[in-house]
Design a protein around this motif. Sequence first.
Motif, mmCIF file in Angstrom:
data_model
loop_
_atom_site.group_PDB
_atom_site.id
_atom_site.type_symbol
_atom_site.label_atom_id
_atom_site.label_comp_id
_atom_site.label_asym_id
_atom_site.label_seq_id
_atom_site.Cartn_x
_atom_site.Cartn_y
_atom_site.Cartn_z
ATOM 1 N N SER A 25 0.735 -1.157 0.078
ATOM 2 C CA SER A 25 0.103 0.238 -0.060
ATOM 3 C C SER A 25 0.979 1.191 0.157
ATOM 4 O O SER A 25 2.031 1.126 0.335
ATOM 5 N N GLY A 26 0.276 2.420 -0.419
ATOM 6 C CA GLY A 26 1.198 3.644 -0.618
ATOM 7 C C GLY A 26 1.744 3.733 0.805
ATOM 8 O O GLY A 26 1.103 3.854 1.951
ATOM 9 N N HIS A 27 3.097 4.453 0.721
ATOM 10 C CA HIS A 27 3.612 4.858 1.999
ATOM 11 C C HIS A 27 4.444 5.788 1.603
ATOM 12 O O HIS A 27 5.402 5.555 0.765
ATOM 13 N N PHE A 28 4.701 6.929 2.183
ATOM 14 C CA PHE A 28 5.668 8.153 2.014
ATOM 15 C C PHE A 28 7.050 7.454 2.521
ATOM 16 O O PHE A 28 7.193 6.870 3.479
ATOM 17 N N GLN A 102 -1.290 6.718 -6.162
ATOM 18 C CA GLN A 102 -2.243 7.171 -5.015
ATOM 19 C C GLN A 102 -2.296 8.894 -5.099
ATOM 20 O O GLN A 102 -1.396 9.429 -4.970
ATOM 21 N N HIS A 167 -7.265 8.886 -2.810
ATOM 22 C CA HIS A 167 -7.480 8.807 -1.292
ATOM 23 C C HIS A 167 -8.505 9.278 -0.781
ATOM 24 O O HIS A 167 -8.662 10.427 -0.636
ATOM 25 N N ARG A 220 -9.168 4.504 -1.880
ATOM 26 C CA ARG A 220 -8.634 4.087 -0.261
ATOM 27 C C ARG A 220 -9.638 4.775 0.477
ATOM 28 O O ARG A 220 -9.815 5.882 0.761
ATOM 29 N N ALA A 265 -3.705 3.035 12.714
ATOM 30 C CA ALA A 265 -3.533 2.505 11.208
ATOM 31 C C ALA A 265 -2.060 2.147 11.025
ATOM 32 O O ALA A 265 -1.973 1.376 9.729
ATOM 33 N N LYS A 296 -1.181 -4.570 9.596
ATOM 34 C CA LYS A 296 -0.640 -5.557 10.603
ATOM 35 C C LYS A 296 -1.028 -7.007 9.931
ATOM 36 O O LYS A 296 -1.553 -7.925 10.475
ATOM 37 N N THR A 318 2.638 -4.225 4.016
ATOM 38 C CA THR A 318 3.504 -3.206 3.592
ATOM 39 C C THR A 318 4.708 -3.074 4.383
ATOM 40 O O THR A 318 5.807 -3.267 3.883
ATOM 41 N N ARG A 319 4.586 -3.071 5.616
ATOM 42 C CA ARG A 319 5.935 -3.230 6.385
ATOM 43 C C ARG A 319 6.388 -4.370 6.266
ATOM 44 O O ARG A 319 7.797 -4.592 6.358
HETATM 45 C C1 LIG Z 1 6.530 5.054 6.558
HETATM 46 C C2 LIG Z 1 4.974 4.624 6.232
HETATM 47 C C3 LIG Z 1 4.253 5.929 5.341
HETATM 48 C C4 LIG Z 1 3.093 5.784 5.064
HETATM 49 N N1 LIG Z 1 2.532 6.582 4.204
HETATM 50 C C5 LIG Z 1 1.172 6.229 3.593
HETATM 51 C C6 LIG Z 1 0.834 6.998 2.323
HETATM 52 O O1 LIG Z 1 1.383 7.714 1.934
HETATM 53 N N2 LIG Z 1 -0.660 6.944 2.006
HETATM 54 C C7 LIG Z 1 -1.447 5.850 2.738
HETATM 55 O O2 LIG Z 1 -2.417 5.894 2.197
HETATM 56 N N3 LIG Z 1 -0.785 5.267 3.559
HETATM 57 C C8 LIG Z 1 0.457 5.411 4.097
HETATM 58 N N4 LIG Z 1 0.857 4.467 5.224
HETATM 59 C C9 LIG Z 1 0.063 3.455 5.786
HETATM 60 C C10 LIG Z 1 0.302 2.290 4.922
HETATM 61 O O3 LIG Z 1 -0.322 2.304 3.695
HETATM 62 C C11 LIG Z 1 -0.444 1.039 5.584
HETATM 63 O O4 LIG Z 1 -1.878 1.416 5.613
HETATM 64 C C12 LIG Z 1 -0.018 0.637 6.916
HETATM 65 O O5 LIG Z 1 1.592 0.677 6.976
HETATM 66 C C13 LIG Z 1 -0.573 -0.604 7.671
HETATM 67 O O6 LIG Z 1 -0.075 -1.417 6.837
HETATM 68 P P1 LIG Z 1 0.959 -2.573 7.087
HETATM 69 O O7 LIG Z 1 0.676 -3.177 8.776
HETATM 70 O O8 LIG Z 1 0.745 -3.604 6.360
HETATM 71 O O9 LIG Z 1 2.286 -1.822 7.207
HETATM 72 C C14 LIG Z 1 2.114 4.676 5.635
HETATM 73 C C15 LIG Z 1 2.889 3.834 6.412
HETATM 74 C C16 LIG Z 1 4.062 3.649 6.639
HETATM 75 C C17 LIG Z 1 4.735 2.774 7.513
#
Ligand SMILES: Cc1cc2nc3c(=O)[nH]c(=O)nc-3n(C[C@H](O)[C@H](O)[C@H](O)COP(=O)(O)O)c2cc1C
Length: 659
Positions: A25-28, A102, A167, A220, A265, A296, A318-319
Motif C-alpha cells: 500500500s501507499g507509503h511515504f 495514489q 485517497h 482508499r 492505522a 498488520k 506493507t511493512r
Molecule cells: C512509512 C509509512 C508511510 C505511510 N504513508 C502512507 C501514504 O503515503 N498513504 C497511505 O495511504 N498510507 C500510508 N501509510 C499507511 C500504509 O499504507 C499502511 O496502511 C500501514 O502501514 C498499515 O499496513 P502494514 O501493517 O501492512 O504496514 C504509511 C505507512 C508507513 C509505515
Amino acid sequence: MASFPHLFTPITIRNVTIPNRILISGHFTHFAENNLPSERLKAYYERRAQGGVGLIITEAQSITRHCWPVPNTCMADTDAIIEPYRRISEAVHRHGTKIFAQLWHNGHQNFSKVSFLPVQSCSPVPGPASGEVPKELEEEEIQEILRLYASAAVRAREGGLDGVEIHFGHGYLPQQFLSPYSNIRRDRYGGSFENRLRFGLEVIDAVRRAVGEDFVVGLRVSADELLECGLKLPDMIEAAQRWEQTGQVDFLHVTVSTYKTGVVAIPPMGTPPRPFVWMAAEIKHVVDIPVFAVIKITDPHTAEEILANHEADMVAMTRATICDPDLPRKAREGREDEIRLCMNCNEGCWGRCQEMLPITCAQNPEAGREREFHILPAPGRKRVMVIGGGPAGLSAARVAALRGYEVTVYEKDNQLGGQILVAAKAPLRADLLESIRNLEKELRRLSVPIELGVEVTEQMVLEKDPDHVIVATGAQPITDPSPEVVGPDLAVQIEPGAHVVSAWHVLSGEAETGSKVLLYDVQPGLQGFATADFLSGQGKQVEMLVMGMRMLFSPFDIDGPTLALHLLSLFNKDVKVTYFTAVKKAMAGACLCYNPVSLREHEIPCDTLVLSYWRKAEDRLYRALKGKVRSLVRVGDCVAPRYLMHAIYEGYVAANKLG
Ligand SMILES: Cc1cc2nc3c(=O)[nH]c(=O)nc-3n(C[C@H](O)[C@H](O)[C@H](O)COP(=O)(O)O)c2cc1C
Ligand code: SF4
C-alpha cells in the motif's frame, strides 16, 4: 512447506491482471527529489517488484500545492512527473508487477508552514494534526480541485502506470467532506449524508471521464473514523455501495481512521494481528468490486487465510515487504521459513517518516539504500571471529557468512539476543525478539557455528588468530548516578537510607522496589515508559518524572503509534506522568526534585527511586585488543549505545567492508 493457492492466484481488475494477491500500500518514503519521484524511489519499488509483489501503490501523490505537508512531497500537479512515472513503471513492469498512483489532497491535514498556502477544507474546522483553521472551499475552488484530481490521474496514465487509487481515507479531503466530524457546511456539499457524499462522487466522475474506460480507478477508504462524532462502519457500508453503484470505481482498499485516531492505522508491536480485516470483510459482503484488506498482515499464512475466508480479494503487506522484499517470492517457492518477519517496531519506517527522514527498516538496512547496498563477495576464504550475539554481532555474522567468510559467533550468555533479551521483557515489547529469531535462523541456514556461554578473552583471540575480529559486546546499564559517571548536570545525589535501583535491573528482574515508586526518566525513549508500565502492572503506585528539556527540541524518540500505545497502557493503570521535573537528591522516603526551567525545588515522597539512564558502551575487550590483532572493528552499542536499527545497520556495513 506450505502452499498458498489463494495468494498466488492472479486477479483481473478492469483491464489489468495482477499476478498475485499481495500488494504494497501507499507509503511515504521521503525519497522524492525536487518534489518528484526519484531514482532512489524507483530502485526501492523495483526491488520489491523483483521480490514478487503483485501490485505496488505509490506513496501519496499530491494533486495540488495546497497539499504539501512535508518538503519531500511528490507533486503530481505538473507534467514534470510523467517522465519519472515512465521510468518507475518500466522498472516495475519488467518483473510482472503492476503499479497504481495514489492521488491525494489532504485538506485540513496540511501544514501551511510548508506550503505557504492556506489549508483547504470543506469547513473551517481545525485539522487534528496541524491545528490549522482551513479556508472553507468555495464552489469554484471545488471545481478546480476536481480538475486537479482529473489531470493528476491523466499524468499517471501518461506515465505508464496501470491505474490510480484516489485517497478517500485517513481523514483526507474527500473524507472531510463525507464526515460530520469535519463538514459543517450548509450548502449542497453539507448537511445530509447525500450532500456530504457529493464531493467524492464528483471526484470519481471527474477522474473517470478524464482517464476513460480502460484505466483502473479505485478508492482508499476508512471503514470507520473511530471517533465519537465521526463516520462509523454502517455509514461507510452505505457509502461503499454508493461508490460502487457509479460503475466507475474498480476496487475499495479498506483502512481506518483520521489523523486524530491515525495511530491505529500503523499499529506497533504489542497489538493484535490483522485488527481491521473484519471491517474490510463487512464491506466486501455488500459490494461486488474487489476489496483490499490492510494493517498488520505480517506473514503469508495470515494473508492466505484472509483470502481463503473471503474476507478480502487482495492483502496489503506493507511493512512486511519493507522488511523483507522477497516475502512473496519466498512464500511462492515454499521458503516461508526464510522470511524476515516484520516486528511492527516502526523504528525505521514510520518512526523516521514522521520525523520527515527517509525511511528504512530496523531489520533490513538495504531498505531505501537499494542502489548502494549490495553484499560483496569475500576476497578469499578468511576467518572472522564475531564476539557478541546481540543484533549488531548477528547482523555482522550474517553478512560476513553471505560474503563467503568462515564465521564463528561467540556469546557469553547461554542464548543469543544480548540486550534485546531484557528489552523484550517490558510490557508490549516481546516482539523485539523477532529480530533475534530472524537473524538466528539465517545463521543456522548459513551453517554459522555459534558458541554460547563463552566469554571471550584477549588471550583467546590471540590464540585463535583470526583474519578479522568484530567486537559487538553491547552496553551496560548505568547504576551509579554520580557526576563521574553521568556528568554533573544529570547526576543524582544519594543519601544514606535512600532506596535507588536502575530501570534496567527492574526489567531484568534483578531489582525489587517498594510500593510507592518515583521513576526518573532521564533519557527519553521507551525504557522509562516500559518500566513504569511493568511496575504498575505489579500493583506499584508509580509516578514518572520526565526532565523534559529535550522536549523543547524533539519530544520523544518514539514513533506516534508506539508512544500512544504505551501512554494508553500507563494511563489505564493510573501511572502519573509529570513533565519538567528532575531529581536532585534521593533521600530515605523522598526525593528532592526541581523544575529544570524555573529551578524551583520541591520534595516528592517515595519508597524507591528508579533511575532510567542511558547505557554505557562495553568496550573493554575492544580496547584490550586494539593494536594486537590483524583486523579489528567494533559495531553497535559497544561503540556508543543507540537503537536496534543502528546495531543491525552497523553490523551489516562493517562486515561488508571486511577485506
Ligand atoms: C512509512 C509509512 C508511510 C505511510 N504513508 C502512507 C501514504 O503515503 N498513504 C497511505 O495511504 N498510507 C500510508 N501509510 C499507511 C500504509 O499504507 C499502511 O496502511 C500501514 O502501514 C498499515 O499496513 P502494514 O501493517 O501492512 O504496514 C504509511 C505507512 C508507513 C509505515
Ligand atoms: S522498521 Fe520495524 S516496523 Fe518498520 S518494516 Fe522494519 S521491522 Fe517492520
